[in-house]
Design a protein around this motif. Structure first.
Motif, PDB file in Angstrom:
ATOM      1  N   GLN A 126      81.704  42.878  45.187  1.00  0.00           N
ATOM      2  CA  GLN A 126      82.175  41.694  45.220  1.00  0.00           C
ATOM      3  C   GLN A 126      83.585  41.723  44.448  1.00  0.00           C
ATOM      4  N   LYS A 127      84.701  41.082  44.215  1.00  0.00           N
ATOM      5  CA  LYS A 127      86.000  41.764  44.510  1.00  0.00           C
ATOM      6  C   LYS A 127      86.750  40.266  43.835  1.00  0.00           C
ATOM      7  N   ILE A 128      87.955  40.438  42.909  1.00  0.00           N
ATOM      8  CA  ILE A 128      89.007  39.652  42.710  1.00  0.00           C
ATOM      9  C   ILE A 128      90.124  39.539  43.387  1.00  0.00           C
ATOM     10  N   SER A 129      90.954  38.121  43.653  1.00  0.00           N
ATOM     11  CA  SER A 129      91.769  38.448  44.049  1.00  0.00           C
ATOM     12  C   SER A 129      93.051  37.431  42.969  1.00  0.00           C
ATOM     13  N   TYR A 130      93.702  37.257  43.304  1.00  0.00           N
ATOM     14  CA  TYR A 130      95.150  36.332  42.940  1.00  0.00           C
ATOM     15  C   TYR A 130      96.205  35.568  43.682  1.00  0.00           C
ATOM     16  N   LEU A 131      96.066  33.873  43.803  1.00  0.00           N
ATOM     17  CA  LEU A 131      97.072  33.605  44.481  1.00  0.00           C
ATOM     18  C   LEU A 131      98.358  34.325  44.487  1.00  0.00           C
ATOM     19  N   GLU A 132      98.677  34.142  43.263  1.00  0.00           N
ATOM     20  CA  GLU A 132     100.187  34.306  42.601  1.00  0.00           C
ATOM     21  C   GLU A 132     100.355  35.012  41.154  1.00  0.00           C
ATOM     22  N   LEU A 133     101.312  35.982  41.290  1.00  0.00           N
ATOM     23  CA  LEU A 133     101.408  36.827  40.183  1.00  0.00           C
ATOM     24  C   LEU A 133     101.218  37.732  39.888  1.00  0.00           C
ATOM     25  N   VAL A 134      99.688  37.527  40.589  1.00  0.00           N
ATOM     26  CA  VAL A 134      98.810  38.711  39.719  1.00  0.00           C
ATOM     27  C   VAL A 134      98.556  39.700  40.877  1.00  0.00           C
ATOM     28  N   ARG A 135      98.098  40.824  40.885  1.00  0.00           N
ATOM     29  CA  ARG A 135      97.679  41.340  42.079  1.00  0.00           C
ATOM     30  C   ARG A 135      96.209  41.970  41.811  1.00  0.00           C
ATOM     31  N   PRO A 136      95.453  42.618  42.698  1.00  0.00           N
ATOM     32  CA  PRO A 136      96.088  42.115  44.283  1.00  0.00           C
ATOM     33  C   PRO A 136      95.907  41.020  44.796  1.00  0.00           C
ATOM     34  N   THR A 137      96.287  40.635  45.618  1.00  0.00           N
ATOM     35  CA  THR A 137      96.785  39.471  46.307  1.00  0.00           C
ATOM     36  C   THR A 137      95.391  39.206  47.310  1.00  0.00           C
ATOM     37  N   ILE A 138      95.143  38.267  48.501  1.00  0.00           N
ATOM     38  CA  ILE A 138      94.357  37.591  48.849  1.00  0.00           C
ATOM     39  C   ILE A 138      93.832  39.295  49.903  1.00  0.00           C
ATOM     40  N   LEU A 139      95.300  38.895  50.454  1.00  0.00           N
ATOM     41  CA  LEU A 139      95.370  40.068  51.500  1.00  0.00           C
ATOM     42  C   LEU A 139      94.413  40.964  51.105  1.00  0.00           C
ATOM     43  N   GLU A 140      95.192  41.398  49.959  1.00  0.00           N
ATOM     44  CA  GLU A 140      94.979  42.978  49.390  1.00  0.00           C
ATOM     45  C   GLU A 140      93.205  43.456  49.381  1.00  0.00           C
ATOM     46  N   GLY A 141      92.957  42.017  49.092  1.00  0.00           N
ATOM     47  CA  GLY A 141      91.415  42.035  48.625  1.00  0.00           C
ATOM     48  C   GLY A 141      90.081  41.964  49.359  1.00  0.00           C
ATOM     49  N   ILE A 142      90.743  40.866  51.006  1.00  0.00           N
ATOM     50  CA  ILE A 142      89.989  40.579  52.104  1.00  0.00           C
ATOM     51  C   ILE A 142      90.478  42.255  52.102  1.00  0.00           C
ATOM     52  N   SER A 143      92.020  42.926  52.516  1.00  0.00           N
ATOM     53  CA  SER A 143      91.719  44.668  53.000  1.00  0.00           C
ATOM     54  C   SER A 143      90.997  45.623  51.743  1.00  0.00           C
ATOM     55  N   HIS A 144      90.461  44.979  50.691  1.00  0.00           N
ATOM     56  CA  HIS A 144      89.963  46.325  49.753  1.00  0.00           C
ATOM     57  C   HIS A 144      88.355  45.924  50.690  1.00  0.00           C
ATOM     58  N   CYS A 145      87.880  44.511  50.592  1.00  0.00           N
ATOM     59  CA  CYS A 145      86.665  44.652  50.990  1.00  0.00           C
ATOM     60  C   CYS A 145      85.730  45.017  52.122  1.00  0.00           C
ATOM     61  N   VAL A 146      86.761  44.982  53.374  1.00  0.00           N
ATOM     62  CA  VAL A 146      86.690  45.640  54.435  1.00  0.00           C
ATOM     63  C   VAL A 146      86.637  46.975  54.530  1.00  0.00           C
ATOM     64  N   ASP A 147      86.929  47.406  54.279  1.00  0.00           N
ATOM     65  CA  ASP A 147      87.160  49.324  53.830  1.00  0.00           C
ATOM     66  C   ASP A 147      86.385  49.377  52.997  1.00  0.00           C
ATOM     67  N   LEU A 148      85.289  48.459  52.366  1.00  0.00           N
ATOM     68  CA  LEU A 148      84.442  48.836  51.775  1.00  0.00           C
ATOM     69  C   LEU A 148      82.602  48.777  52.897  1.00  0.00           C
ATOM     70  N   GLY A 149      83.593  48.314  53.657  1.00  0.00           N
ATOM     71  CA  GLY A 149      82.390  48.059  55.111  1.00  0.00           C
ATOM     72  C   GLY A 149      81.708  46.329  55.195  1.00  0.00           C
ATOM     73  N   ALA A 150      82.899  45.261  54.783  1.00  0.00           N
ATOM     74  CA  ALA A 150      82.246  44.303  54.629  1.00  0.00           C
ATOM     75  C   ALA A 150      82.734  43.681  56.015  1.00  0.00           C
ATOM     76  N   ASP A 151      81.532  42.769  56.961  1.00  0.00           N
ATOM     77  CA  ASP A 151      81.951  41.969  58.346  1.00  0.00           C
ATOM     78  C   ASP A 151      81.524  40.863  57.391  1.00  0.00           C
ATOM     79  N   CYS A 152      81.461  40.359  56.626  1.00  0.00           N
ATOM     80  CA  CYS A 152      80.931  39.188  56.267  1.00  0.00           C
ATOM     81  C   CYS A 152      81.697  38.418  54.637  1.00  0.00           C
ATOM     82  N   ILE A 153      82.593  37.936  54.742  1.00  0.00           N
ATOM     83  CA  ILE A 153      83.600  37.799  53.631  1.00  0.00           C
ATOM     84  C   ILE A 153      83.560  36.201  53.195  1.00  0.00           C
ATOM     85  N   VAL A 154      83.196  36.257  51.983  1.00  0.00           N
ATOM     86  CA  VAL A 154      82.817  34.411  51.510  1.00  0.00           C
ATOM     87  C   VAL A 154      84.012  34.375  50.626  1.00  0.00           C
ATOM     88  N   VAL A 155      85.043  33.301  50.413  1.00  0.00           N
ATOM     89  CA  VAL A 155      86.482  33.197  49.785  1.00  0.00           C
ATOM     90  C   VAL A 155      86.245  32.187  48.872  1.00  0.00           C
TER      91      VAL A 155
END
Length: 249
Positions: free
Chosen positions: A36-65
């Motif tokens: 479970q991770k938090i990302s942001y639409l704007e002004l704050v990091r991680p961005t959505i793509l960064e958050g997705i990449s982090h989830c994948v790095d941790l082994g996620a193969d199904c991500i609920v956005v």
């Protein structure tokens, strides 16, 4: 492996970011999903793509956005789906499920009534309420606020009107003028916002400039209330059961 990535709006106000992080950490404690991770639409990091990449790095193969938004407008209909489309191309072996905003729900109406009670003194009745939304050009927004207005009136408030901070009419100044025409007592102003950020500061300035400001009562924003945790869990369960976007781009 299953993951949930929460998408908050982001804010220049540090307290607003702190509030959403605290709220989501409480949610995570009650949801049995390994990543479970938090990302942001704007002004704050991680961005959505960064958050997705982090989830994948941790082994996620199904991500609920899961968007942390009150209502469905541009961010929900255009911005987040566009980023998910990009993510599908970058991570073609990952399944993405797109969740829903909080939407209009009776538990949020319960929170609004709690905000009204906080401002009541003695046995005074709340007769006049002005609900203030962020505003959007999407037609779903006035439809949602019409539903909110109806739900408040069904619970006993005689006069409920709606205005917006931007992108829709009436704006707050107009809403205050219209609501004040039939005012016999106090006008309770209910911000339909998740946290007390820049828009709340703007509301306070506009209210302070009104001649009848002594009869205007500004309530707290909805805030990250415990009832929202229950609603967010419900939305995540719904997300697991169906997709709002195709599973393949």
């Amino acid at each position: 492996m299953q993951a949930i990535m929460y998408v908050a709006h982001g804010s220049r106000v540090a307290e607003g970011v702190h509030q959403v992080n605290q709220f989501l950490e409480k949610c995570m404690d009650q949801i049995n999903v390994p990543i479970q991770k938090i990302s942001y639409l704007e002004l704050v990091r991680p961005t959505i793509l960064e958050g997705i990449s982090h989830c994948v790095d941790l082994g996620a193969d199904c991500i609920v956005v899961q968007p942390i938004l009150l209502l469905s407008a541009g961010h929900d209909k255009r911005d987040i789906p566009g980023i998910i489309d990009k993510a599908r191309k970058i991570f073609p072996n990952v399944r993405f499920i797109y969740g829903q905003p909080f939407g209009v729900d009776s538990c949020i109406i319960d929170i609004l009534f709690e905000r009204l009670r906080e401002q009541q003194t003695g046995s005074e009745r709340v007769e006049d309420v002005l609900v203030v939304g962020r505003g959007s050009s999407y037609p779903e927004i006035p439809q949602a606020f019409a539903q909110i207005r109806s739900m408040l009136m069904k619970r006993g408030i005689h006069h409920v009107s709606v205005c917006y901070m931007a992108a829709a009419r009436p704006l707050l100044k107009e809403g205050l003028e219209q609501a004040s025409k039939h005012l016999s007592g106090k006008l309770y102003i209910l911000p339909y916002l998740l946290f007390s950020g820049i828009l709340m500061k703007s509301m306070k300035r506009i209210i302070a400039a009104k001649d009848n400001r002594s009869s205007l009562v500004l309530c707290r924003s909805i805030g990250y209330h415990p009832l929202l945790i229950r609603l967010l869990k419900k939305r995540i369960e719904e997300s697991m059961s169906y997709d709002r976007l195709p599973t393949q781009s």
